[in-house]
Write a protein that holds these residues in place. Structure first.
Motif, mmCIF file in Angstrom:
data_model
loop_
_atom_site.group_PDB
_atom_site.id
_atom_site.type_symbol
_atom_site.label_atom_id
_atom_site.label_comp_id
_atom_site.label_asym_id
_atom_site.label_seq_id
_atom_site.Cartn_x
_atom_site.Cartn_y
_atom_site.Cartn_z
ATOM 1 N N SER A 57 14.037 -49.900 -45.844
ATOM 2 C CA SER A 57 12.800 -50.557 -46.258
ATOM 3 C C SER A 57 12.836 -50.904 -47.740
ATOM 4 C CB SER A 57 11.602 -49.645 -45.986
ATOM 5 O OG SER A 57 10.433 -50.163 -46.611
ATOM 6 N N TRP A 122 14.767 -56.495 -42.912
ATOM 7 C CA TRP A 122 14.980 -55.822 -44.189
ATOM 8 C C TRP A 122 16.442 -55.907 -44.640
ATOM 9 C CZ3 TRP A 122 11.918 -50.760 -42.729
ATOM 10 C CH2 TRP A 122 10.546 -51.033 -42.783
ATOM 11 N N SER A 253 5.376 -54.642 -46.875
ATOM 12 C CA SER A 253 6.579 -54.421 -46.073
ATOM 13 C C SER A 253 6.921 -55.599 -45.167
ATOM 14 C CB SER A 253 6.412 -53.159 -45.214
ATOM 15 O OG SER A 253 5.380 -53.341 -44.254
#
Length: 479
Positions: A57, A122, A253
């Motif tokens: 992440s 990611w 995110s």
């Protein structure tokens, strides 16, 4: 030992069929963050992975002198090592996927090999060459392996759609199956609470849905022995609450431009019916153009917003509406609330909460159209669902849900949240008749109109109740 999977019956059947297909399968799984994608795949294939890796992440990356690419490769190398790789750390993604091929080629060719790469967006860091290497892995090797089942998963649905599903390069038309994981329905939530030994009646479960939106992760945070109000205060209003910072974490995110996405969500939260594209541009200061289009597409792909046109309205007048229950709750109550740690428990009967319950209940109903159709006995009838807004500026009217049916019937749906049986008063009866009259006059309607009431506990039997032709209760939404 695998944990029990609640609901997801259709998805589990599809996964089993793909597993047994005897062909190379490239499955793409996407859905809103926290919706349970990883849990479903991980628990369904527990003990059967030939390789499993989760992207690092960017929001949780440790600050260091290492580049983002290096840290992603380092994390991938760690996963390779767990599955038996004994070579050197790869210097780029081409080498990384070549190392994965080495691992897989050493396994039994007669056994299904499930490769699960979670949070793939990611891993695609700027100028990393990730997509090119991934294309090479699948096209140059994976697509020719009859025993390979590759699962690519990610919460950034816009990335999944743009880079994988709608890829115009090496991955064009390469995926064999696409799976979208949606939030739980009320029925699945009820099964989840029962499995966790969390005791709540359906009225509280309905309120919980208005807050948490059927997101399994949020529901998993509820503690046994506390009332719903106590749980909401502990999770959302206590400064240490686990969902106190969730709104910002979600957008940070998922999106490249989280602040612009948040601006749009904030603007939409203030308008119950939603906003037109031009209105969004005006409210946010984001120029109308390709940039705004990409932002709206990314929010819609991630299930934060929905689009609609009104009944008999122009296709050019498309409204964008906030659909995510938690975002709506956060912006209505949590945003800027720092003083009252027991805000929810202290305000259960206030007009502010009652107003929120009203429009949030409507959102729940729109999330349960199949259940409403089943209650009406029209599951097999082709339908379209619209709102309708009168063109009259004075004494106009609005109908939030029309179910327009191919059997020449329109269900005029009124959604009313109530703590007891709902009572149609003389004033409300006059309002309903005014709506129906305006609707027929303005739309030149020739279909039969069935006034349909969707409410929590049912309808008080009085002189006006007979005007309602179909009644749907909270219990119907749980089926």
């Amino acid at each position: 030992m695998a944990q029990e999977i609640i609901g997801r019956d259709k998805e589990q059947q599809e996964l089993q069929e793909l597993y047994e297909s005897g062909r190379p399968e490239f499955l793409v799984v996407h859905g809103r963050r926290r919706v349970g994608k990883t849990f479903l795949i991980r628990e369904f294939f527990k003990g059967r992975f030939a390789f499993y890796h989760t992207g690092l992440s960017p929001a949780e990356r440790e600050d260091s002198d290492k580049t983002i690419l290096f840290q992603q490769l380092e994390s991938f190398f760690s996963s390779l090592s767990r599955y038996g790789y004994r070579g050197k750390m790869p210097k780029d993604w081409i080498q990384a996927f070549d190392a994965l091929i080495q691992i897989l080629e050493q396994k039994d060719p007669n056994q299904r090999q499930v490769v699960f790469i979670d949070e793939m967006p990611w891993m695609d860091t700027p100028k990393s060459g990730f997509i090119t290497a991934f294309e090479h892995f699948w096209n140059g090797w994976g697509a020719g392996q009859d025993n390979l089942m590759l699962i690519a998963c990610g919460s950034s649905t816009s990335w999944i759609v743009d880079k994988i599903i709608n890829n115009k390069g090496g991955l064009y038309n390469r995926i064999t199956f696409e799976m979208t994981i949606r939030p739980f329905t009320l029925r699945e939530c009820e099964l989840f609470y029962k499995n966790r030994n969390i005791i709540m009646d359906r009225y509280d479960q309905l309120q919980a849905y208005m807050i948490f939106g059927g997101i399994p992760y949020y529901m998993s945070l509820l503690r046994k022995g506390l009332s719903l109000a106590q749980n909401v205060d502990a999770l959302c209003f206590d400064p240490r609450g686990q969902l106190r910072m969730e709104f910002d974490r979600l957008f940070n995110s998922l999106f490249v431009n989280p602040e612009d996405n948040r601006k749009i969500i904030r603007a939409l939260s203030k308008k119950r019916k939603g906003l037109l594209r031009s209105e969004i541009s005006y409210e946010t200061g984001i120029p109308t153009g390709g940039g705004l289009t990409n932002l709206l597409n990314s929010l819609q792909a991630s299930d934060f917003i929905i689009t609609y046109t009104t009944y008999k309205g122009s296709k050019r007048d498309t409204y964008f509406k906030l659909a995510d229950h938690f975002c709506l709750f956060y912006l209505y109550f949590m945003d800027g609330q720092t003083n009252n740690h027991h805000f929810w428990s202290s305000n259960l009967t206030t007009p502010q909460l009652n107003a929120w319950r009203g429009f949030s209940f409507e959102a729940v109903c729109f999330s349960h159209i199949p259940q409403i159709k089943a209650a009406l006995g029209i599951s097999d009838v082709q339908t379209e669902v619209f709102p309708w807004i009168s063109k009259q500026k004075k004494d106009g009217a609005q109908i939030d849900m029309l179910i327009v049916r191919k059997d020449h019937v329109i269900n005029i749906c009124e959604m009313k949240y109530s703590t007891d049986k709902f009572t149609i008063t003389r004033t409300y009866d006059e309002e309903l008749r005014h709506k129906l009259t305006l609707f027929e006059e303005e739309t030149k309607n020739r279909m039969a109109l069935h006034l349909t009431l969707i409410t929590t506990y049912g309808l008080t039997n009085n002189e006006y109740a007979g005007h309602v032709q179909r009644l749907i209760t909270m219990d119907d939404l749980f089926k």
